[in-house]
Design a protein around this motif. Structure first.
Motif, PDB file in Angstrom:
ATOM      1  N   THR A   1       0.803  -1.240   0.000  1.00 59.82           N
ATOM      2  CA  THR A   1       0.000   0.000   0.000  1.00 59.82           C
ATOM      3  C   THR A   1       0.833   1.286   0.000  1.00 59.82           C
ATOM      4  O   THR A   1       0.280   2.375  -0.103  1.00 59.82           O
ATOM      5  CB  THR A   1      -1.050   0.094   1.149  1.00 59.82           C
ATOM      6  N   ARG A   2       2.134   1.166   0.138  1.00 63.51           N
ATOM      7  CA  ARG A   2       2.970   2.363   0.047  1.00 63.51           C
ATOM      8  C   ARG A   2       4.358   1.985  -0.464  1.00 63.51           C
ATOM      9  O   ARG A   2       5.378   2.444   0.060  1.00 63.51           O
ATOM     10  CB  ARG A   2       3.045   3.085   1.380  1.00 63.51           C
ATOM     11  N   ALA A   3       4.387   1.134  -1.462  1.00 62.50           N
ATOM     12  CA  ALA A   3       5.668   0.609  -1.941  1.00 62.50           C
ATOM     13  C   ALA A   3       6.478   1.676  -2.676  1.00 62.50           C
ATOM     14  O   ALA A   3       5.922   2.633  -3.203  1.00 62.50           O
ATOM     15  CB  ALA A   3       5.405  -0.573  -2.869  1.00 62.50           C
ATOM     16  N   ARG A   4       7.772   1.487  -2.679  1.00 61.15           N
ATOM     17  CA  ARG A   4       8.659   2.387  -3.417  1.00 61.15           C
ATOM     18  C   ARG A   4       9.239   1.651  -4.610  1.00 61.15           C
ATOM     19  O   ARG A   4       9.565   0.462  -4.521  1.00 61.15           O
ATOM     20  CB  ARG A   4       9.806   2.855  -2.516  1.00 61.15           C
ATOM     21  N   ILE A   5       9.370   2.363  -5.699  1.00 60.22           N
ATOM     22  CA  ILE A   5       9.923   1.755  -6.911  1.00 60.22           C
ATOM     23  C   ILE A   5      11.428   1.567  -6.741  1.00 60.22           C
ATOM     24  O   ILE A   5      12.141   2.483  -6.338  1.00 60.22           O
ATOM     25  CB  ILE A   5       9.630   2.643  -8.137  1.00 60.22           C
ATOM     26  N   LEU A   6      11.891   0.358  -7.000  1.00 62.16           N
ATOM     27  CA  LEU A   6      13.318   0.061  -6.897  1.00 62.16           C
ATOM     28  C   LEU A   6      13.977   0.047  -8.267  1.00 62.16           C
ATOM     29  O   LEU A   6      15.141   0.385  -8.418  1.00 62.16           O
ATOM     30  CB  LEU A   6      13.533  -1.309  -6.233  1.00 62.16           C
ATOM     31  N   ASP A   7      13.213  -0.406  -9.269  1.00 60.12           N
ATOM     32  CA  ASP A   7      13.808  -0.595 -10.586  1.00 60.12           C
ATOM     33  C   ASP A   7      12.688  -0.596 -11.627  1.00 60.12           C
ATOM     34  O   ASP A   7      11.557  -0.963 -11.322  1.00 60.12           O
ATOM     35  CB  ASP A   7      14.523  -1.963 -10.605  1.00 60.12           C
ATOM     36  N   VAL A   8      13.018  -0.169 -12.825  1.00 61.29           N
ATOM     37  CA  VAL A   8      12.049  -0.257 -13.919  1.00 61.29           C
ATOM     38  C   VAL A   8      12.715  -1.035 -15.047  1.00 61.29           C
ATOM     39  O   VAL A   8      13.749  -0.615 -15.569  1.00 61.29           O
ATOM     40  CB  VAL A   8      11.620   1.143 -14.413  1.00 61.29           C
ATOM     41  N   ARG A   9      12.172  -2.201 -15.337  1.00 64.73           N
ATOM     42  CA  ARG A   9      12.734  -3.034 -16.408  1.00 64.73           C
ATOM     43  C   ARG A   9      11.827  -2.879 -17.634  1.00 64.73           C
ATOM     44  O   ARG A   9      10.876  -3.633 -17.803  1.00 64.73           O
ATOM     45  CB  ARG A   9      12.830  -4.476 -15.960  1.00 64.73           C
ATOM     46  N   ALA A  10      12.155  -1.872 -18.427  1.00 67.21           N
ATOM     47  CA  ALA A  10      11.190  -1.410 -19.433  1.00 67.21           C
ATOM     48  C   ALA A  10      11.323  -2.106 -20.777  1.00 67.21           C
ATOM     49  O   ALA A  10      10.809  -1.614 -21.778  1.00 67.21           O
ATOM     50  CB  ALA A  10      11.324   0.100 -19.600  1.00 67.21           C
ATOM     51  N   ASP A  11      11.967  -3.285 -20.834  1.00 65.11           N
ATOM     52  CA  ASP A  11      12.197  -3.873 -22.170  1.00 65.11           C
ATOM     53  C   ASP A  11      10.897  -4.219 -22.892  1.00 65.11           C
ATOM     54  O   ASP A  11      10.792  -4.060 -24.100  1.00 65.11           O
ATOM     55  CB  ASP A  11      13.140  -5.081 -22.129  1.00 65.11           C
ATOM     56  N   ARG A  12       9.893  -4.653 -22.131  1.00 69.51           N
ATOM     57  CA  ARG A  12       8.637  -4.976 -22.794  1.00 69.51           C
ATOM     58  C   ARG A  12       7.999  -3.725 -23.419  1.00 69.51           C
ATOM     59  O   ARG A  12       7.409  -3.791 -24.504  1.00 69.51           O
ATOM     60  CB  ARG A  12       7.677  -5.604 -21.779  1.00 69.51           C
TER      61      ARG A  12
END
Ligand code: ADP
Ligand code: ASP
Ligand code: MG
Length: 414
Positions: A104-115
């Motif tokens: 409910t309050r997660a933080r983004i660690l990484d974005v794996r945007a290959d898709r």
């Protein structure tokens, strides 16, 4: 392009967003669009959880809340396909948004945007469900209220977008919430520094995390209306802002609760114990004041504010500490508010605090707590006085659209 809840609230608005996305594509841009849940969907989902449980399990809450954004994306993809373009909708997880495990309050660690990149290469328009990701433990997570802004900025950073356009129900970032102050002025540009303070002190138009993320990754944000074509507000680096008005905006929040600990033993380490317990429970403490005991050996009182929704968690976290260190009593005031003035110009100009306090005093508003940063002064007041306080400060600092503003800092300080 990110579209907020009001901008996708009904079928007509989803089609409007679809047309806007297609137009950008036709102008030669590749588009990744992030959508929020429609209208009040998130509030309704929270209400349905509360109907079946008084303490909904956070993991299941995220499973539930993440559905709102998926609905918007699937519908918008259908509308875009009807306009003769190919669109594909993705959940946060499919889009490669990896978060920590705090539900409910997660933080983004990484974005794996290959898709996303693959889809763009196939000339597809990509629609990503905002406000959600997948945790390192492979569970669905959500990013906290307003989190679709952060999804948009994080994706913009990951794919190296030219700009992150945040489409919303107001024409940009204003000198105060236009819902409260009708003559609030649209700010053509605002620095990250000021926007961080504004978001942190209640200007919900951009989620705080999104502004932090944009600053760290140098993402250009353009916050604008989804109902008109006019330019909105650019959030830019400090060096790009030309003028430094004394005060840029008045912000507010009516979402504060105060917790007071009475009779706190006056020993080194006690405050550390108290606030470690709160931090471990993930409670965001905002303002803190401590009244030092008047005589040696006496006890101190300590007050702090937390978001109203965190009061129960805070109480639970404090209970063992209260017993252990022998705090006499815990009191709560759940209906506090906060009003703040923000402006990079105040760094070098005295007298702003005096003017804030005098203005509130003239309105008969009692200031219960005060905190400052180099570019912000915040006052905690009773919740029902917030609107009056915002209007009075906005007027006192001459921020309105009709005001002839003294742009020269020395003039403004007078
Ligand atoms: P969205 O659903 O598009 O994300 P939000 O409701 O999260 O929209 O944010 C837009 C709202 O933010 C506006 O309707 C406005 O009432 C509120 N708001 C608060 N402070 C400000 C401000 N300083 N400038 C513009 N909007 C503000
Ligand atoms: N739908 C979520 C909310 O209402 C996220 C967002 O709109 O940004 O908070
Ligand atoms: Mg929002």
């Amino acid at each position: 392009m990110k579209f907020g809840g009001t901008s996708v609230a009904d079928a007509e608005r989803i089609k409007r967003a679809a047309r806007r996305i297609v137009k950008a594509r036709d102008q030669g841009h590749h588009v990744v669009a992030v959508l929020s849940a429609r209208g009040k969907t998130t509030d309704e989902l929270i209400a349905s959880a509360e109907e079946v449980s008084s303490t909904p399990d956070p993991r299941e809450m995220d499973m539930l809340l993440s559905t709102g954004e998926r609905i918007s994306c699937a519908l918008c993809a259908m509308a875009i396909n009807d306009l003769g373009h190919r669109a594909i909708s993705l959940t946060g997880s499919q889009a490669g948004i990896v978060t920590d495990t705090s539900h409910t309050r997660a933080r983004i660690l990484d974005v794996r945007a290959d898709r996303i990149r693959q889809a763009l290469e196939k000339d597809e328009i990509v629609l990503v469900a905002g406000f959600q990701g997948v945790s390192t433990a492979r569970d669905v997570t959500t990013l906290g209220r307003g989190g679709s802004d952060t999804t948009a900025v994080a994706l913009a950073a990951a794919i190296g977008a030219e700009v992150c356009e945040i489409y919303t129900d107001v024409a940009g970032v204003f000198s105060a919430d236009p819902r409260i102050v009708p003559d609030a002025r649209k700010l053509p540009i605002v620095s990250f520094e000021e926007m961080l303070e504004m978001s942190a002190s209640g200007a919900g138009v951009l989620q705080l995390r999104s502004v932090e993320y944009a600053r760290t990754h140098a993402v250009r944000i353009h916050c604008r209306s989804s109902f008109t074509e006019e330019p909105g507000t650019y959030v830019v680096g400090e060096e790009e802002t030309m003028e430094r008005p004394l005060i840029t905006a008045v912000t507010h929040s009516t979402d504060e609760a105060r917790i007071t600990l009475l009779g706190v033993p006056d020993h080194p380490g006690i405050a550390g114990r108290i606030f470690t317990a709160l931090a471990d429970a993930n409670v965001n403490v905002d303002m803190i004041i401590q009244n030092e005991p008047v005589s040696e050996g006496a006890q101190a009182d300590m007050s702090f504010t937390v978001p109203r929704g965190d009061v129960r968690t805070a109480r639970e976290a404090l209970d063992p500490v209260v017993a252990e260190v022998g705090i006499a009593r815990v009191a709560e005031d759940p209906s506090m508010g906060k009003v703040s003035v923000v402006g990079a110009g105040m760094k070098s100009h005295p007298g702003v605090a005096a003017k804030v306090f005098a203005t509130l005093g003239r309105e008969g508003i009692n200031i219960e707590m005060i905190s400052t940063s180099p570019i912000k002064i915040s006052c905690v007041v009773q919740g029902d006085q917030v609107t009056t306080a915002v209007k009075a400060l906005h007027q006192a600092f001459e921020l309105g659209a009709d005001e002839v503003r003294a742009e020269h800092p020395f003039e403004a300080a007078r």
